[in-house]
Design a protein around this motif. Sequence first.
Motif, mmCIF file in Angstrom:
data_model
loop_
_atom_site.group_PDB
_atom_site.id
_atom_site.type_symbol
_atom_site.label_atom_id
_atom_site.label_comp_id
_atom_site.label_asym_id
_atom_site.label_seq_id
_atom_site.Cartn_x
_atom_site.Cartn_y
_atom_site.Cartn_z
ATOM 1 N N LEU A 1 0.842 -1.193 0.000
ATOM 2 C CA LEU A 1 0.000 0.000 0.000
ATOM 3 C C LEU A 1 0.883 1.250 0.000
ATOM 4 C CD1 LEU A 1 -2.665 -1.092 2.645
ATOM 5 C CD2 LEU A 1 -2.967 -0.982 0.166
ATOM 6 N N ASN A 2 0.431 2.283 -0.717
ATOM 7 C CA ASN A 2 1.185 3.537 -0.787
ATOM 8 C C ASN A 2 0.963 4.340 0.496
ATOM 9 O OD1 ASN A 2 2.149 6.168 -1.389
ATOM 10 N ND2 ASN A 2 1.812 5.828 -3.576
ATOM 11 N N PRO A 3 2.029 4.614 1.254
ATOM 12 C CA PRO A 3 1.852 5.315 2.535
ATOM 13 C C PRO A 3 1.412 6.763 2.389
ATOM 14 C CG PRO A 3 4.181 5.102 2.001
ATOM 15 C CD PRO A 3 3.439 4.302 0.976
ATOM 16 N N LEU A 4 1.505 7.316 1.164
ATOM 17 C CA LEU A 4 1.176 8.731 0.959
ATOM 18 C C LEU A 4 -0.260 8.957 0.502
ATOM 19 C CD1 LEU A 4 4.452 9.879 -0.855
ATOM 20 C CD2 LEU A 4 3.913 9.976 1.581
ATOM 21 N N GLY B 1 -2.616 -4.341 11.187
ATOM 22 C CA GLY B 1 -2.145 -5.243 10.143
ATOM 23 C C GLY B 1 -3.284 -5.958 9.437
ATOM 24 N N GLY B 2 -4.252 -6.412 10.213
ATOM 25 C CA GLY B 2 -5.392 -7.098 9.623
ATOM 26 C C GLY B 2 -6.250 -6.188 8.768
ATOM 27 N N GLN B 3 -6.434 -4.947 9.219
ATOM 28 C CA GLN B 3 -7.223 -3.996 8.436
ATOM 29 C C GLN B 3 -6.535 -3.653 7.121
ATOM 30 O OE1 GLN B 3 -7.419 -1.117 11.603
ATOM 31 N NE2 GLN B 3 -9.533 -1.591 12.089
ATOM 32 N N ARG B 4 -5.203 -3.551 7.143
ATOM 33 C CA ARG B 4 -4.468 -3.286 5.897
ATOM 34 C C ARG B 4 -4.639 -4.439 4.902
ATOM 35 N NH1 ARG B 4 -0.508 -0.797 9.508
ATOM 36 N NH2 ARG B 4 0.603 -2.767 9.724
ATOM 37 N N THR C 1 -4.727 -14.335 4.282
ATOM 38 C CA THR C 1 -5.233 -14.235 5.646
ATOM 39 C C THR C 1 -4.117 -14.196 6.677
ATOM 40 O OG1 THR C 1 -5.442 -16.643 5.813
ATOM 41 C CG2 THR C 1 -7.365 -15.430 5.030
ATOM 42 N N THR C 2 -2.871 -13.992 6.227
ATOM 43 C CA THR C 2 -1.722 -14.031 7.131
ATOM 44 C C THR C 2 -1.886 -13.069 8.308
ATOM 45 O OG1 THR C 2 -0.152 -14.754 5.458
ATOM 46 C CG2 THR C 2 0.742 -13.533 7.309
ATOM 47 N N ALA C 3 -2.344 -11.855 8.048
ATOM 48 C CA ALA C 3 -2.395 -10.826 9.096
ATOM 49 C C ALA C 3 -3.740 -10.754 9.797
ATOM 50 C CB ALA C 3 -2.075 -9.454 8.485
ATOM 51 N N LEU C 4 -4.643 -11.680 9.499
ATOM 52 C CA LEU C 4 -6.003 -11.579 10.001
ATOM 53 C C LEU C 4 -6.238 -12.500 11.198
ATOM 54 C CD1 LEU C 4 -7.988 -11.563 6.635
ATOM 55 C CD2 LEU C 4 -6.945 -9.647 7.852
ATOM 56 N N ASP C 5 -7.073 -12.037 12.123
ATOM 57 C CA ASP C 5 -7.469 -12.890 13.225
ATOM 58 C C ASP C 5 -8.427 -13.963 12.710
ATOM 59 O OD1 ASP C 5 -10.354 -11.815 13.565
ATOM 60 O OD2 ASP C 5 -9.100 -10.031 13.618
ATOM 61 N N VAL C 6 -8.664 -14.975 13.539
ATOM 62 C CA VAL C 6 -9.381 -16.154 13.059
ATOM 63 C C VAL C 6 -10.813 -15.865 12.629
ATOM 64 C CG1 VAL C 6 -7.986 -17.898 14.223
ATOM 65 C CG2 VAL C 6 -9.828 -16.772 15.479
ATOM 66 N N THR C 7 -11.497 -14.967 13.313
ATOM 67 C CA THR C 7 -12.881 -14.690 12.932
ATOM 68 C C THR C 7 -12.941 -13.971 11.589
ATOM 69 O OG1 THR C 7 -12.824 -12.653 14.258
ATOM 70 C CG2 THR C 7 -13.743 -14.614 15.301
ATOM 71 N N ILE C 8 -12.006 -13.056 11.356
ATOM 72 C CA ILE C 8 -11.976 -12.360 10.066
ATOM 73 C C ILE C 8 -11.460 -13.286 8.970
ATOM 74 C CG2 ILE C 8 -11.084 -10.357 8.819
ATOM 75 C CD1 ILE C 8 -13.130 -9.747 10.997
#
Length: 523
Positions: free
Chosen positions: A103-106, A157-160, A182-189
């Motif tokens: 993602l572009n930080p700007l 991290g999960g939201q990104r 799904t690497t950065a996501l919690d189990v429910t998401i």
Amino acid sequence: MENLLDVKNLSIGFHNEEKDFFAVKNISFQLRRGEILGIVGESGSGKTLTALSILGLLPYPKAFHNPASSICFKGTQLLGNPDLKEFRGGRIGFVFQEPMSSLNPLHTIEHQIAETLIVHRGLSPRQARAEVLKLLKLTGITNARQRLKAYPHELSGGQRQRVMIAMAIANRPDILIADEPTTALDVTIQKQILDLLLKLKNQLGMSVIFISHDLGLIRNTADHVLVMKSGKIIERGSCKQIFEEPKENYTKALINAHNIMKLNNILSETVVADVKGLTVRYPLKKNFWGSVKEYLYAVDNVSFQLKKAQTLGIVGESGSGKTTLGQAFCRLIKFDGKITFPGLREADFRKSVQIVFQDPYNSLNPRMNVEQIVGEGLNVHFPKLSPQDKKQKILFALQEVGLRPESAVKYPHEFSGGQRQRIAIARALILEPQILVLDEPTSALDVTIQAQIIALLQDIQQKRKLSYIFISHDMQAVRAMSDEIAVMKDGKIIEQGQLKQIFEHPRQEYTRRLIKAALYNVK
């Protein structure tokens, strides 16, 4: 059934001074319309390189394909095609493994998702905004309208990762390539995202290439599976065949590595950290005079004790405050409340309390080689250490985390995601800390390396009597590591107890949902 993608004799090599090296070796496969193809294998097996080649996204100038290689999408050759822009993000969507790097930080979240809608579908800015809101809601981002103007660093991290998925499905592609989606996501998401992908696949006839080290996710989603090792496809078949009747010992090892056992720790009553009323808040609204009228409480009045040789697991959905809690504990951000470390001298705090961050790529300096990265802490805390002793400590740390001595002269971009995480762990362990904060330490690792790293951390804890704060959305990893578990929601600890009590007799409905979603991934 129609073949959307036909890959034949794909070989991916790299030029170097001595001789050419092939990371992917003469692989072939097809992807049919409406099919989910799972690709599994350890880090460095060639999974991601194969996926990147489909859209000509290999980031290495020295990379090349064997002349016999062919990648056809609906009969159109993609290798060397000058018009790949039409396919990227339009006909073929891609979810990358590391969202913060992609993602572009700007630019705001709205701008980045709307861009692909405007380019490929010709929507007006107003139409694009309405579509962006739908996509954010589809991918499980709460307060979607308020998030439109957010920048990547303002999201968890999960939201990104959910924003990356929203971008990838924005144009309803024929094929979605999901590299560890799904690497950065919690189990429910995780379950929500998987259900969403399956729903889109069925509604649109979309095909999916699903790359993952999580065999539980592959088992619950894929129709067919490819098993890769050292750049080759060593086994292929239906999902049922691969998981119930694997032929190769390597495949059997991957499946067995999913069952990680918890060691029985002999717990001490010695308190090494006492946290009381920990609060982290950020201003949301100010009045005309600059006084804050409203705060966002990322961590809200949290208290706990950490004992010697104990592992405290912190679990909860993305945005619950887990990572913020870890950063405050390590004094990396401002906080209110009190954290004391009985028996620890203030001068020793920085080397005695170490943290392993969630995103290894962004926590490693790309201009430093591995020897410099791992040894940086030694320069600060042990400046009188001889070069020979320093070198010996660095090589031992690399060996502990499963990296070869020749890795010391390489740079972060030359490693897979899992290998980079091992470098980050080595950097933390080399200072022989008393407390280690592990923020999603296994999220980027394939299952066999997860098991190795967890076994390594368990072994180190037994030998050195280290205390861990283990932050993770992976309930199986938390179950394997933790003696006590704290469940976080909206910045608060809503339930805390011993491992057995939390998993077998949870009191809160939220905790029960987390555990149920985790079991979904290991059917």
